[in-house]
Design a protein around this motif. Structure first.
Motif, mmCIF file in Angstrom:
data_model
loop_
_atom_site.group_PDB
_atom_site.id
_atom_site.type_symbol
_atom_site.label_atom_id
_atom_site.label_comp_id
_atom_site.label_asym_id
_atom_site.label_seq_id
_atom_site.Cartn_x
_atom_site.Cartn_y
_atom_site.Cartn_z
ATOM 1 N N GLY A 55 0.624 -1.071 0.065
ATOM 2 C CA GLY A 55 -0.051 -0.054 0.078
ATOM 3 C C GLY A 55 0.790 1.068 0.029
ATOM 4 N N ASP A 56 0.131 2.335 -0.470
ATOM 5 C CA ASP A 56 0.907 3.796 -0.334
ATOM 6 C C ASP A 56 0.333 4.536 0.639
ATOM 7 N N LEU A 57 1.001 5.066 1.436
ATOM 8 C CA LEU A 57 0.619 6.215 2.592
ATOM 9 C C LEU A 57 1.077 7.478 2.419
ATOM 10 N N TRP A 58 0.361 8.624 2.473
ATOM 11 C CA TRP A 58 0.713 9.754 2.382
ATOM 12 C C TRP A 58 1.363 10.447 3.486
ATOM 13 N N LEU A 59 2.473 10.849 3.424
ATOM 14 C CA LEU A 59 3.453 11.442 4.646
ATOM 15 C C LEU A 59 3.175 13.105 4.433
ATOM 16 N N MET A 60 2.568 13.933 5.278
ATOM 17 C CA MET A 60 2.169 15.022 4.657
ATOM 18 C C MET A 60 3.081 16.187 5.430
ATOM 19 N N ASP A 61 3.978 15.803 6.437
ATOM 20 C CA ASP A 61 4.890 16.721 6.994
ATOM 21 C C ASP A 61 6.231 16.077 7.302
ATOM 22 N N SER A 62 7.292 16.821 7.655
ATOM 23 C CA SER A 62 8.537 16.462 7.639
ATOM 24 C C SER A 62 8.583 16.232 9.194
ATOM 25 N N GLY A 63 9.776 15.168 9.603
ATOM 26 C CA GLY A 63 9.911 15.077 10.981
ATOM 27 C C GLY A 63 9.996 13.602 11.262
ATOM 28 N N SER A 64 9.846 13.521 12.696
ATOM 29 C CA SER A 64 10.127 12.032 13.457
ATOM 30 C C SER A 64 8.325 11.375 13.101
ATOM 31 N N SER A 65 8.490 10.298 12.591
ATOM 32 C CA SER A 65 7.088 9.751 12.341
ATOM 33 C C SER A 65 7.097 8.440 12.689
ATOM 34 N N SER A 66 6.037 7.486 12.298
ATOM 35 C CA SER A 66 6.123 6.012 12.668
ATOM 36 C C SER A 66 4.954 5.566 11.508
#
Length: 568
Positions: free
Chosen positions: A111-122
């Motif tokens: 699947g594809d997931l949108w990452l909308m912002d920079s920084g630490s994420s999971s």
């Protein structure tokens, strides 16, 4: 048990890995990366409940953008897998709902997931099926690392279309300003042409103003992306000097330029220990990669770390220093340092003590030696293990480290491999391994030119501290996160790290293992350690594998050639 004769049939897990090969795309060639160098993305192999999962997350290099998530179910019955991004700043309450991954043949989900912002994420994976419900957290650093240039042909075509639209719009404005004043059958006045030209002029002026404003906005947005969002690695100043007949390595964070943009800001007081160490520094002598050290510098103050150098030869060294911040943001700091040569007596050498008891180093042959040489690392033709090419190298305690299950003499870029290593004693019997920094082993992989670097663990390519930070943040019900007092936080971390150094080895490993349950990766045989990894590009690579036996850190070193998949 003889490890050379064991493992005569490929395990089902390795067979299933073959199906996963085609999923791993070639990774970025950029030297800039946050959690490591030249190896974008995260590869995780985990056991959660009754499920064993192999997970690949390839984040976008332009943010906002889509991350490619692939999950291969190696063990367990799964009905569905959901995935969603969770940012450290917003936490669970600010996260979207799960997107259901698409099942693709043999227990593979994508699947594809949108990452909308920079920084630490999971990426949080929610697994559901007859074997129960489980959740997995995969730390991901979502950072813009690239700029996209429009192809010249596309730009020219769009410019031509835009010019045509502008001409048509001006013509329409001029016609409507003149023709609209006439009644049916009425003769056009002499001023009609002038009215049409005035209308076209006014329309042109308005369009120019609109395009100028749009251009200004676009330029400002692009500059903001370049200056504020585009990842810039933290700069460090590294030096090695001789003090009291010993060489001291100093690593200082360079705060020059702080305040110019959030891309360069780091909260150095909020460092987290990873495997009980605030910093893992790796030194490799260039160009032969023949001297290697895994050090753990001590924090002298917020910006300065120091470590006593072991008995390494002088020369130019590449430095890779791994650190993790409170937000779960993991970063590799890079530099080069000239290490001075030092002549000392045997007595002084014997009395020299490292800064940290877990420091280790190795001096060996440079890359490029012949494959049939004796007791040197480039041994692709050294042996055959269960019908496959193998390699072996003698360790400092007289035991032998064997590279098991190597698929071929030349590996392929972009394919996922399970790098498996076993240790045998002088009689060829399995030599039991002990935990090293709370894990079964560590590995460092470096391309010959230094442009690809990765610090591997048996569970994959991510940091224990990053996972713990993000898991705790998700458990926090607050929408926003507030940092504690910097001085108190720093002192508490220093106290914890100092306490670990005073504990007996068994107690220290027990505490470390308890603090990172998500990174437990028990082997079926206690003389083996394995690491999942996909080489991002072709080239010559050197692999250092570190394990612990009888209280001694042992380092095995192997060389391998990696070719482009299209060339094999």
């Amino acid at each position: 048990m003889n490890p050379i004769k064991s493992n005569k049939r490929m395990s089902g897990r390795v067979i299933r890995l073959a199906l996963f090969y085609s999923l791993i795309l070639s990774l970025t060639h950029s030297f800039i990366a946050s959690a490591h160098v030249g190896s974008s993305g995260v590869i995780v192999q985990k056991q959660v409940g009754n499920y064993q999962l192999l997970i690949s997350v390839k984040p976008p290099d332009v943010v906002p953008g889509t991350a490619i998530v692939t999950v291969f179910v190696e063990q367990g019955r799964v009905s569905s897998i959901g995935a969603r991004p969770i940012y450290f700043r917003s936490g669970d309450k600010g996260a979207p709902t799960h997107d259901i991954l698409t099942p693709v043949e043999a227990n593979r989900y994508e699947g594809d997931l949108w990452l909308m912002d920079s920084g630490s994420s999971s990426i949080e994976l929610s697994i559901d099926g007859p074997d129960g419900k489980q959740q997995v957290i995969v730390p991901v650093v979502a950072m813009a690392t690239a700029l996209r240039e429009m192809p010249q042909g596309t730009g020219l075509a769009l410019a031509a279309m835009g010019l045509l639209l502008v001409v048509m719009l001006i013509t329409i404005i001029g016609a409507s300003n003149s023709d609209g004043v006439l009644l049916p059958g009425q003769k056009a006045p002499a001023t009609l042409g002038r009215r049409r030209l005035v209308g076209m002029g006014v329309g042109l002026a308005v369009i120019v103003l609109i395009l100028t404003g749009w251009r200004s906005w676009w330029t400002s947005t692009a500059e903001d992306y370049r200056n504020e969002q585009l990842y810039q690695p933290t700069r460090i100043a590294t030096s090695a000097r001789v003090t009291n007949a010993q060489r001291q390595l100093t690593i200082q964070f360079d705060t020059t330029g702080f305040g110019s943009g959030r891309r360069s800001r780091r909260l150095f007081s909020f460092m987290l220990p990873d495997h009980g160490k605030l910093m893992h520094a790796f030194l490799v002598r260039t160009p032969g990669l023949d001297a290697f050290a895994h050090l753990h510098p001590e924090r002298r103050d917020t910006l300065n770390y120091e470590s006593t150098l072991p008995l390494l030869p002088g020369g130019k060294y590449l430095l890779y220093a791994d650190v993790v911040y409170r937000s779960g943001f993991a970063e590799t700091l890079t530099d080069t340092v000239e290490v001075p040569s030092l002549k000392i007596t045997a007595e002084t050498a014997a009395n020299a003590k490292p800064t940290d008891v877990d420091d280790s180093w190795l001096v060996t042959e440079p890359m490029g030696v012949k494959a049939n040489a004796v007791n040197v690392p480039h041994l692709d033709n050294d042996m055959v293990v269960c019908g496959k090419p193998g390699a072996s190298v003698k360790l400092s305690d007289g035991s032998t480290m064997i590279w098991m299950d190597k698929p071929s003499q030349i590996l392929e870029a972009g394919k996922l491999y399970l790098l498996k290593f076993a240790v045998a004693d002088a009689q060829g019997k399995a030599a039991a391994l002990e935990p090293y920094l709370g894990m079964g082993g560590h590995a460092v992989i470096l391309r010959s030119d230094g442009t690809v670097y990765i610090h591997l663990h048996p569970v994959g390519t991510y940091s224990m501290a990053a996972e713990g930070s993000l898991v705790n943040r998700i458990a926090d019900t607050a929408r926003t996160f507030h940092y504690p007092n910097a001085a108190r936080f720093r002192d508490s971390i220093d106290t914890y790290v100092t306490k670990l150094k005073t504990l007996p080895e068994v107690e220290k490993n027990k505490l470390l293992t308890t603090s990172m349950p998500g990174m437990s990766h028990a082997m079926k045989t206690n003389n083996m350690v394995e690491f999942p990894y996909a080489f991002p590009r072709d080239g010559h690579y050197r692999i250092w594998v570190q394990v612990k036996r009888n209280g001694q850190v042992l380092t095995g070193v192997f060389d391998t050639q990696v070719n482009d998949a299209l060339l094999n």
